[in-house]
Motif scaffolding. Structure first.
Motif, PDB file in Angstrom:
ATOM      1  N   ALA A   1     -11.957  28.489   5.301  1.00 27.19           N
ATOM      2  CA  ALA A   1     -11.866  29.954   5.381  1.00 27.19           C
ATOM      3  C   ALA A   1     -12.981  30.601   4.572  1.00 27.19           C
ATOM      4  O   ALA A   1     -13.596  31.603   4.993  1.00 27.19           O
ATOM      5  CB  ALA A   1     -10.486  30.402   4.882  1.00 27.19           C
ATOM      6  N   ARG A   2     -13.286  30.044   3.389  1.00 26.28           N
ATOM      7  CA  ARG A   2     -14.372  30.562   2.539  1.00 26.28           C
ATOM      8  C   ARG A   2     -15.712  30.431   3.236  1.00 26.28           C
ATOM      9  O   ARG A   2     -16.541  31.327   3.186  1.00 26.28           O
ATOM     10  CB  ARG A   2     -14.372  29.794   1.206  1.00 26.28           C
ATOM     11  CG  ARG A   2     -15.496  30.168   0.261  1.00 26.28           C
ATOM     12  CD  ARG A   2     -15.306  31.564  -0.237  1.00 26.28           C
ATOM     13  NE  ARG A   2     -16.335  31.892  -1.238  1.00 26.28           N
ATOM     14  CZ  ARG A   2     -16.597  33.123  -1.640  1.00 26.28           C
ATOM     15  NH1 ARG A   2     -15.922  34.152  -1.124  1.00 26.28           N
ATOM     16  NH2 ARG A   2     -17.498  33.345  -2.572  1.00 26.28           N
TER      17      ARG A   2
ATOM     18  N   GLU B   1      -0.074  14.805  -2.285  1.00 23.86           N
ATOM     19  CA  GLU B   1      -1.500  14.959  -2.595  1.00 23.86           C
ATOM     20  C   GLU B   1      -2.299  15.262  -1.342  1.00 23.86           C
ATOM     21  O   GLU B   1      -3.219  16.098  -1.339  1.00 23.86           O
ATOM     22  CB  GLU B   1      -2.016  13.693  -3.281  1.00 23.86           C
ATOM     23  CG  GLU B   1      -3.463  13.819  -3.759  1.00 23.86           C
ATOM     24  CD  GLU B   1      -3.923  12.568  -4.481  1.00 23.86           C
ATOM     25  OE1 GLU B   1      -5.103  12.463  -4.817  1.00 23.86           O
ATOM     26  OE2 GLU B   1      -3.051  11.670  -4.725  1.00 23.86           O
ATOM     27  N   GLY B   2      -1.979  14.585  -0.246  1.00 28.70           N
ATOM     28  CA  GLY B   2      -2.679  14.851   1.020  1.00 28.70           C
ATOM     29  C   GLY B   2      -2.443  16.265   1.488  1.00 28.70           C
ATOM     30  O   GLY B   2      -3.380  16.924   1.973  1.00 28.70           O
ATOM     31  N   GLU B   3      -1.191  16.715   1.361  1.00 25.03           N
ATOM     32  CA  GLU B   3      -0.915  18.093   1.771  1.00 25.03           C
ATOM     33  C   GLU B   3      -1.699  19.082   0.918  1.00 25.03           C
ATOM     34  O   GLU B   3      -2.195  20.113   1.421  1.00 25.03           O
ATOM     35  CB  GLU B   3       0.597  18.350   1.642  1.00 25.03           C
ATOM     36  CG  GLU B   3       1.411  17.571   2.673  1.00 25.03           C
ATOM     37  CD  GLU B   3       2.902  17.798   2.485  1.00 25.03           C
ATOM     38  OE1 GLU B   3       3.277  18.418   1.439  1.00 25.03           O
ATOM     39  OE2 GLU B   3       3.703  17.323   3.329  1.00 25.03           O
TER      40      GLU B   3
ATOM     41  N   ARG C   1      -6.467  22.752   0.400  1.00 23.42           N
ATOM     42  CA  ARG C   1      -7.781  23.085  -0.166  1.00 23.42           C
ATOM     43  C   ARG C   1      -8.862  23.084   0.908  1.00 23.42           C
ATOM     44  O   ARG C   1      -9.799  23.919   0.910  1.00 23.42           O
ATOM     45  CB  ARG C   1      -8.140  22.101  -1.288  1.00 23.42           C
ATOM     46  CG  ARG C   1      -7.253  22.248  -2.512  1.00 23.42           C
ATOM     47  CD  ARG C   1      -7.518  21.153  -3.529  1.00 23.42           C
ATOM     48  NE  ARG C   1      -8.922  21.200  -3.994  1.00 23.42           N
ATOM     49  CZ  ARG C   1      -9.466  20.292  -4.802  1.00 23.42           C
ATOM     50  NH1 ARG C   1      -8.730  19.252  -5.219  1.00 23.42           N
ATOM     51  NH2 ARG C   1     -10.729  20.408  -5.190  1.00 23.42           N
ATOM     52  N   GLN C   2      -8.737  22.119   1.835  1.00 18.29           N
ATOM     53  CA  GLN C   2      -9.700  22.073   2.952  1.00 18.29           C
ATOM     54  C   GLN C   2      -9.616  23.349   3.781  1.00 18.29           C
ATOM     55  O   GLN C   2     -10.644  23.923   4.193  1.00 18.29           O
ATOM     56  CB  GLN C   2      -9.436  20.851   3.813  1.00 18.29           C
ATOM     57  CG  GLN C   2     -10.427  20.700   4.968  1.00 18.29           C
ATOM     58  CD  GLN C   2     -10.109  19.495   5.848  1.00 18.29           C
ATOM     59  OE1 GLN C   2      -9.108  18.831   5.613  1.00 18.29           O
ATOM     60  NE2 GLN C   2     -10.964  19.222   6.810  1.00 18.29           N
TER      61      GLN C   2
END
Length: 354
Positions: free
Chosen positions: A334-335, A321-323, A328-329
């Protein structure tokens, strides 16, 4: 196999001249036959030994008897009508020939021809079975080593013809060398009369010791008082059943005692059966308790291992889950950079548009 006095082979007579007969007897340093080898050769089926009183007839007869019978059973010189123990094996070996009176003690002492303890005596008999071409030699070697007691001796049997001059001389000063030489020549050398007697009776085909006892009685027989008693005592096998009955009764008593002991042991085992059953239950309970103690001791380890497994699963889940959140971070970052560049581009376009 018969246990009679005489062999069925000899009684049946399948061969001419069957049966062992004395071929010759030799003596060395036996009685008054001193220093040299003396030989008597019957040379026929029946021989008559005659001579003056004191010429050595009984001495030769006792030599033959000694070859066949144990010394403690032989009545030496009885064929000459001597009193009991007038002659002994020691007197023959030492060569006693007279008695001397000692002035100091007043007693008589036997005088012997051989006072040297290094001398030795030999008696030897050769028996032949003409019907089957067999030869057997019996011999005994004596040496009086002590001033008292019986002489040392050993016994020799061989299935070939031996002589004193050839086989019992020129061996040195130690009788052990003579024993070794006889053994190397194929003879059997023993120290006990029972072993010698067994070998002798096997070689001569004498199946019953009663035959030798009969021979001893007839050799020394002067007269027979009661012929029936003589035949019953010396020519017939013992027929007294009292000893056998006593043995049977004794054996029955032993069996009865054994049965009683087995019965008593069985009753004791039956009485001990409840104790044995209780002991087995006690042992089973102890074993069960020990097993439960082992299981209880293993509970803490089991829980720790189970908890470790659960925590390991949670760690794997949270790690995954952390990975995912980190990915997502990274995507959001990047977004954000893309939007920032797009904003700056719009600001520049707005500036150019006035």
């Amino acid at each position: 196999m018969t246990e009679g006095l005489f062999s069925s082979v000899e009684l049946g007579g399948p061969a001419q001249g069957a049966g062992f007969r004395l071929q010759y007897v030799e003596v060395l340093n036996w009685g008054t036959f001193d220093r040299q080898v003396w030989r008597l050769t019957p040379g026929t089926e029946t021989a008559l030994l005659t001579g003056d009183i004191g010429s050595g007839k009984s001495t030769l007869v006792d030599a033959v008897t000694t070859l066949l019978m144990p010394a403690h059973k032989i009545a030496y010189n009885k064929a000459a009508g001597a009193e009991v123990k007038e002659r002994t094996l020691r007197s023959y070996v030492e060569g006693h020939y007279k008695s001397e009176r000692q002035e100091s003690t007043g007693r008589s002492r036997a005088k012997g021809l051989r006072q040297n303890r290094n001398t030795y005596s030999v008696i030897l008999g050769v028996f032949g079975n003409g019907g089957y071409d067999e030869t057997v030699t019996l011999a005994q070697v004596f040496q009086q080593r002590d001033t008292v007691g019986q002489p040392y001796r050993f016994y020799v049997t061989a299935t070939k013809q031996l002589t004193i001059a050839t086989d019992f001389a020129d061996f040195g000063s130690d009788l052990r060398d003579l024993r070794k030489r006889l053994r190397s020549g194929g003879a059997e050398v023993v120290d006990e009369f029972p072993k010698y007697s067994t070998s002798m009776r096997r070689l001569l085909g004498i199946r019953s010791e009663q035959a030798l006892e009969l021979l001893h009685q007839t050799v020394s027989m002067k007269s027979v008082g009661n012929l029936n008693e003589f035949v019953r005592g010396h020519m017939l096998e013992p027929s007294d059943a009292s000893e056998r009955v006593r043995d049977i009764i004794s054996h029955f008593d032993d069996l009865t005692k054994a049965f009683d002991a087995v019965k008593r042991a069985r009753e004791q085992l039956e009485a001990l059966e409840p104790i044995v059953a209780t002991s087995r239950k006690y042992d089973a309970a102890l074993a069960e308790r020990d097993e439960l103690d082992l299981q209880r001791a293993a509970v803490r380890l089991f829980i720790a291992e189970h908890r470790s497994g659960l925590l390991a699963g949670e760690i794997v889940t949270y790690t995954a889950e952390g990975e995912s959140l980190l990915r997502r971070q990274d995507e959001a970052t990047a977004r954000q950079r893309d939007l920032a560049r797009e904003r700056e581009s719009l600001i520049e376009e707005r500036a150019r548009a006035g």
